[in-house]
Design an enzyme around this catalytic site. Sequence first.
Site, PDB file in Angstrom:
ATOM      1  N   HIS A   1      17.496  61.637 -41.588  1.00 14.73           N
ATOM      2  CA  HIS A   1      16.756  62.907 -41.493  1.00 14.73           C
ATOM      3  C   HIS A   1      16.089  63.383 -42.773  1.00 14.73           C
ATOM      4  O   HIS A   1      15.048  64.041 -42.714  1.00 14.73           O
ATOM      5  CB  HIS A   1      17.702  64.022 -41.031  1.00 14.73           C
ATOM      6  CG  HIS A   1      18.098  63.930 -39.590  1.00 14.73           C
ATOM      7  ND1 HIS A   1      17.260  64.316 -38.563  1.00 14.73           N
ATOM      8  CD2 HIS A   1      19.237  63.495 -38.991  1.00 14.73           C
ATOM      9  CE1 HIS A   1      17.874  64.137 -37.389  1.00 14.73           C
ATOM     10  NE2 HIS A   1      19.081  63.625 -37.625  1.00 14.73           N
TER      11      HIS A   1
ATOM     12  N   GLU B   1      14.952  62.714 -33.210  1.00 16.36           N
ATOM     13  CA  GLU B   1      15.923  61.621 -33.218  1.00 16.36           C
ATOM     14  C   GLU B   1      15.336  60.264 -32.817  1.00 16.36           C
ATOM     15  O   GLU B   1      15.688  59.257 -33.409  1.00 16.36           O
ATOM     16  CB  GLU B   1      17.118  61.939 -32.297  1.00 16.36           C
ATOM     17  CG  GLU B   1      17.973  63.120 -32.764  1.00 16.36           C
ATOM     18  CD  GLU B   1      18.781  62.863 -34.045  1.00 16.36           C
ATOM     19  OE1 GLU B   1      18.748  61.743 -34.597  1.00 16.36           O
ATOM     20  OE2 GLU B   1      19.436  63.817 -34.517  1.00 16.36           O
TER      21      GLU B   1
ATOM     22  N   SER C   1      18.163  55.242 -38.678  1.00 11.15           N
ATOM     23  CA  SER C   1      19.480  55.000 -39.273  1.00 11.15           C
ATOM     24  C   SER C   1      20.285  53.984 -38.463  1.00 11.15           C
ATOM     25  O   SER C   1      21.447  53.740 -38.763  1.00 11.15           O
ATOM     26  CB  SER C   1      20.266  56.318 -39.380  1.00 11.15           C
ATOM     27  OG  SER C   1      20.542  56.828 -38.089  1.00 11.15           O
TER      28      SER C   1
END
Length: 294
Positions: A154, A195, A214
Site C-alpha cells: 500500500h 487491493e 504483495s
Amino acid sequence: MNLNSRPDPKAVNSGLAPVTYGTGDRPPRGDYAAARSDFTCEQQWDQYTSEDHELYRRLYERQLAQLPGLACEEFIGAVRHLGDPRQIPRFDALSEVLRKTTRWEIVAVPGLIPEEAFFALLAQRRFPVTGWLRKPEEFDYVVEPDVFHDLFGHVPLLFDPGFADYMQAYGAGGLKASRLQSCQYLARLYWYTVEFGLIATPAGLRAYGAGILSSAGELRYSVASPVPQRLGFDLKRIMRTRYKIDSYQASYFVIDSFQQLIEATAPDFAPYYEALSGVPELAADDSLATDQRY
Ligand code: PHE
Ligand code: FE
C-alpha cells in the site's frame, strides 16, 4: 483507555471490516489491549527479531524481482521510498518522508480494525499499517494482512499525488457509506481497486492493487494468466460484484488511469446506493453483455 472502544475480537474478524482478508472465528493476531481509542498503537520496532528482519528482506526481494512488466510505473518508481530492504522500516521515519511528499503518514495498528475506525484514519490521511510480521511458514501466503502486505503493497502508491487523494476521498466516502448502511458496496470498490486493481498502460496491463503487488503468485496471475476475466472499470458493476477472499480473484477490473478512477468516484454515491439496493448481486465470476473485456 476506554474499554468500550476496544474491538470485539470476533467482530473484527467476522465481516465487519470490509477491507479484510476474510472472515472467520479466529481471533485477530495483534495485541488490541495496547491500542488507543482510534485503534492506533506503537510500532515497537525494537521488538522485531533478526529473524523478522530477515524474513522481511526475503519477502521484499522476491516481490521486487517480479515487478518489472507486472507492476505499474508509479509503484515501481516509489518502492525505494520504503528504504533499506534489509529491515522492516521504522514507521516514524517513513512518515516523515511521506508527509513531505503527499501529506500522508502511516500509523501502527494491531491488525485488522473495524471499518469506521479505518475510514476515519484514511479521511485524515493516516494509513494504518499492521505491526506484526507473518511467520516463516507463511512466506507464500498469509490470511490476514501483515506489515509486509500493508507496507510493500500500500505505501508506495501513497507517494503518488492522485492516488493519495483517492485514498483520502475513499475514507471520507466510507464514513458516509457507514451512515447510509451501504458499506458492502463501497467495500467492493476498495477490493477491486485498492487491493486488486489493474491499469491499462501503453506497455500493457499492469497491477496497482496492493493485494496483488504483495502476493508472490497473484501478481503474475492477475496480469498474465488466461484464467481470470479482466473487465473495464465500471463503478456500479463493481459495487454489485462479490469477491473471493480465499483464492485468487475470478475477475479483475481495469482502469485507464488514476484520473479515471478519481473522476468516476467523485459524484455523490448516495443515489447509487439507493439504486443498487434493488439490484441483484453478481458472483465474482459472472460476466455481463455490457462488460468490456481485456
Ligand atoms: N464520491 C463518494 C461519495 O459521495 C466518495 C468516494 C470517493 C468514495 C472516492 C470512494 C472513492 O460517497
Ligand atoms: Fe490491504
